[in-house]
Design an enzyme around this catalytic site. Structure first.
Site, PDB file in Angstrom:
ATOM      1  N   MET A  29      54.036  53.136  74.611  1.00  0.00           N
ATOM      2  CA  MET A  29      54.748  52.043  73.952  1.00  0.00           C
ATOM      3  C   MET A  29      53.735  51.017  73.456  1.00  0.00           C
ATOM      4  SD  MET A  29      58.031  51.534  76.530  1.00  0.00           S
ATOM      5  CE  MET A  29      57.104  51.895  78.053  1.00  0.00           C
ATOM      6  N   CYS A  85      56.618  58.181  65.616  1.00  0.00           N
ATOM      7  CA  CYS A  85      56.790  56.729  65.525  1.00  0.00           C
ATOM      8  C   CYS A  85      57.231  56.341  64.118  1.00  0.00           C
ATOM      9  CB  CYS A  85      55.488  56.022  65.893  1.00  0.00           C
ATOM     10  SG  CYS A  85      55.600  54.218  65.773  1.00  0.00           S
TER      11      CYS A  85
END
Length: 337
Positions: free
Chosen positions: A18, A99
């Site tokens: 993350m 992503c």
């Protein structure tokens, strides 16, 4: 063989990469909660690695097993970055092909790569040729209008043809236009059945599922269908979940630590990172949810939020935040007598 067995076991549960979260400080904290979970770095651009930003790769031995996630679309650059990363001692190298942020789109990597599966394969092959550690891929089940079952199966088939043995699938497609990265984590509908189908079609491929899983019971249910489960935002919201992983997922006989025990371990870690010149809020921001659902948790969060960023803040901020919560509990108890 023993090392490979242990690595395979570690795949059963991982904490998702993350951005602005899973840095070295976070990973050192995560190791206080779980010794066995697979941890990931933030996504690091291959360009940054090959241009000498080695501070992005530095980590402590206690963070292992840990995967370096790279972002990029140039096979040669990714190979060079993978080689540098492997030299640092990472357990695996992972290619980010899922992503959806504007930044990775402008750089033509992340979820954009899903539009060119053959390029993903070229990147994986180049990385494999450069390193001896496993190279894995994290992606989604679809992108924009490319969202059919056939597309997902072809994507995974193309990746598997490189010899890659482990694919992490976020069970949502990515919308590259019209949705923010945050919205991409919640708006596209989850399709766990698609991931289960991938596992059935490729039984010899290790499949880890990601997306919308928030409890240990849900992790256990998923492990009946796939090889591994990856949690991300659920750990941020409630880090105490991570303390249950070693015993409930990996079968450790070590007693599970209490929230209070974990807090005082974090106090010791805060002292270490402060001595290293790192502001303590880099650690404490990950502990705001430690007492979620407990009486007085709001007071704990408030004190921590207000004091952890103050000039000169130290480990005692955690202790005082905890005391503000326990004192309130005592007062409520006395009031009731």
């Amino acid at each position: 063989m023993q090392k490979q067995f242990e690595l395979s076991g570690a795949m059963r549960f991982s904490v998702a990469p993350m951005v602005d979260v899973t840095d070295s400080v976070f990973r050192r904290l995560a190791r206080l909660f779980s010794k066995k979970s697979m941890l990931y770095t933030e996504m690091i651009a291959a360009d940054a690695v090959i241009h000498g930003k080695n501070y992005l790769l530095e980590f402590h031995d206690e963070e292992l097993p840990c995967v370096l996630q790279l972002g990029g679309s140039d096979p040669k650059k990714l190979a060079a970055a993978a080689k540098i990363g492997a030299g640092f001692g990472y357990t695996e190298i992972n290619l980010n092909a899922g992503c959806p942020s504007d930044k990775v789109q402008s750089g033509n990597f992340g979820a954009v790569l899903m539009k060119t599966p053959d390029l993903i394969a070229d990147c994986v092959k180049a990385m494999q040729d450069a390193v001896s550690v496993p190279v894995t891929v994290k992606t989604r089940i679809g992108v924009d209008e490319d969202d059919s079952v056939d597309f997902t199966l072809k994507l995974v088939e193309t990746i598997a043809a490189t010899g890659c043995r482990h694919v992490i699938l976020h069970a949502r497609k990515a919308w590259l236009n019209g949705l923010s990265p945050k919205e991409n984590r919640t708006i596209p509908p989850l399709d766990y059945e698609r991931v289960y189908l991938v596992k059935s079609v490729f039984p010899n491929l290790r499949i880890t599922i990601n997306g919308g899983i928030t409890t240990i019971d849900a992790v256990k249910d998923q492990l009946k269908r796939v090889d591994g489960v990856m949690l991300g935002r659920a750990i941020i919201d409630n880090p105490f979940i991570l303390s249950k992983v070693d015993s409930e997922i990996f079968g450790s006989i070590e007693p599970m630590p209490s929230r209070e025990e974990l807090l005082y371990k974090a106090v010791d870690l805060a002292a270490k990172i402060k001595a290293e010149g790192i502001p303590v809020h880099h650690l404490m921001r990950h502990l705001l949810g430690l007492f979620n659902s407990c009486p007085g948790a709001r007071l704990y969060r408030r004190y921590l939020s207000e004091h952890m960023t103050q000039l000169g803040a130290g480990p005692d901020v955690l202790i005082k935040a905890y005391k503000s919560m326990t004192d309130a509990r005592k007062q409520e108890g006395n009031y009731g007598n």
